[in-house]
Scaffold this motif. Sequence first.
Motif, short mmCIF file in Angstrom:
data_model
loop_
_atom_site.label_atom_id
_atom_site.label_comp_id
_atom_site.label_asym_id
_atom_site.label_seq_id
_atom_site.Cartn_x
_atom_site.Cartn_y
_atom_site.Cartn_z
N MET A 103 12.93 -98.55 55.54
CA MET A 103 12.87 -99.36 56.74
C MET A 103 14.29 -99.69 57.22
SD MET A 103 11.55 -103.30 57.25
CE MET A 103 9.85 -103.06 56.78
N ILE A 104 14.55 -99.45 58.50
CA ILE A 104 15.82 -99.85 59.11
C ILE A 104 15.75 -101.33 59.42
CG2 ILE A 104 17.36 -99.54 61.09
CD1 ILE A 104 16.27 -96.69 61.34
N LYS A 105 16.76 -102.08 58.97
CA LYS A 105 16.78 -103.52 59.20
C LYS A 105 17.97 -103.86 60.08
CE LYS A 105 14.97 -103.82 54.54
NZ LYS A 105 15.16 -102.35 54.29
N ILE A 106 17.68 -104.55 61.18
CA ILE A 106 18.72 -104.86 62.17
C ILE A 106 18.75 -106.37 62.42
CG2 ILE A 106 19.59 -104.38 64.48
CD1 ILE A 106 17.79 -101.88 64.52
N PHE A 107 19.95 -106.94 62.37
CA PHE A 107 20.17 -108.35 62.68
C PHE A 107 21.18 -108.45 63.82
CE2 PHE A 107 18.62 -108.24 58.36
CZ PHE A 107 17.77 -109.33 58.27
N ARG A 150 18.19 -119.04 47.67
CA ARG A 150 16.83 -119.39 47.28
C ARG A 150 15.91 -119.42 48.49
NH1 ARG A 150 19.41 -122.99 43.47
NH2 ARG A 150 19.09 -124.79 44.85
N LEU A 151 16.39 -119.95 49.61
CA LEU A 151 15.56 -119.99 50.81
C LEU A 151 15.43 -118.60 51.43
CD1 LEU A 151 13.94 -121.70 52.77
CD2 LEU A 151 16.04 -122.16 54.04
N PHE A 152 16.52 -117.84 51.43
CA PHE A 152 16.47 -116.50 52.01
C PHE A 152 15.52 -115.59 51.23
CE2 PHE A 152 17.88 -112.12 52.64
CZ PHE A 152 17.90 -112.05 54.02
N ALA A 153 15.28 -115.88 49.97
CA ALA A 153 14.36 -115.06 49.17
C ALA A 153 12.98 -114.99 49.80
CB ALA A 153 14.27 -115.61 47.74
N CYS A 211 10.33 -107.29 53.37
CA CYS A 211 10.02 -106.13 52.53
C CYS A 211 8.54 -105.79 52.51
CB CYS A 211 10.53 -106.37 51.11
SG CYS A 211 12.34 -106.39 50.98
N HIS A 212 7.69 -106.74 52.89
CA HIS A 212 6.25 -106.49 52.87
C HIS A 212 5.68 -106.10 54.22
CE1 HIS A 212 6.53 -108.19 48.84
NE2 HIS A 212 5.30 -107.77 48.63
N TYR A 213 6.53 -105.95 55.23
CA TYR A 213 6.05 -105.43 56.51
C TYR A 213 5.85 -103.92 56.39
CZ TYR A 213 7.07 -109.76 59.06
OH TYR A 213 7.08 -111.05 59.51
N VAL A 239 10.93 -100.07 61.31
CA VAL A 239 12.07 -100.84 61.83
C VAL A 239 11.75 -102.32 61.77
CG1 VAL A 239 13.59 -101.22 63.81
CG2 VAL A 239 12.58 -98.96 63.44
N TYR A 240 12.72 -103.10 61.29
CA TYR A 240 12.62 -104.56 61.33
C TYR A 240 13.81 -105.07 62.12
CZ TYR A 240 12.70 -109.49 60.08
OH TYR A 240 12.71 -110.86 60.14
#
Length: 274
Positions: A1-5, A56-59, A66-68, A72-73
């Motif tokens: 999966m491509i992840k874009i921010f 911890r919060l970002f987890a 990761c479960h989508y 592309v995200y």
Amino acid sequence: MIKIFVLASGRSGTRYLASVFRHNIKRCVSKHEPYPTMFGQPIYWYQEKNFEKIRRLFAIKQWRICHYRADVYLETNNAFLKSFADIALECFPDLKLIHIIRNPLEVAKSQLNRHLWLNKIHLPLRRYYRASDGKKYFRWTLTGNEEIFQATTLNPLTPYQFLVLQWIEIENRAIRFLDTYNKHADCYTLFAPEDLNSSEVLRSMFHFFGLEQKDERIHFPTGWKNENKTPTKVTKEDERQFRQVIDHLPTSWLKIFHDAPYTECEWAKLLTGE
């Protein structure tokens, strides 16, 4: 999966960009400010350098991403540079980036209008939070404890000037992030609002990331622009206050604006004096 921010300040078209991806890219999960948003306490933790709390919060966010079931995200969340950019890169070292740049006078004015509007209405929003120092902070902005606010000799700051300094800080963080992690080759720059309305630019960006469009035509969504109730109109007084900020800030904070991509913008001269 491509992840874009995104590397962006608020009020730069981030919500609209999420909709553009949603309407144009195949098998794409496109989010604006998904849970956990990473606004509020994480911004305070970042300036405290309390990265373990952010991790911890970002987890939670990492697990959700990761479960989508998607190719592309995209997350167009302006909290990225305010709180969790470094942690996101730890988890997703191959992440991609979109740097959205908008005229700082307009960004600060639009943010100020939004803050004034939020303070007038009575929605069930937690606009403020109380940090570990016992003080209350606005959820969507920097704390004012960051180094740039200590570096200025301008005191006191008007709300508009606070937001101008925030924009300068965010742009410095963007360039520092790209430099530190050698991510320039993974970053596409958009100038708001013009590039967000250009089929040619958007098609070029999709090609840059190797994304598959739903069809050849670029679809521009309607009703997704996060517009203020008060139109963004920069006044002479706004320009005067902006000039004060620049005149009272060490030039080290303005160095980045002498270089690309900022030199492509006419307003960059207001920051460099050229």
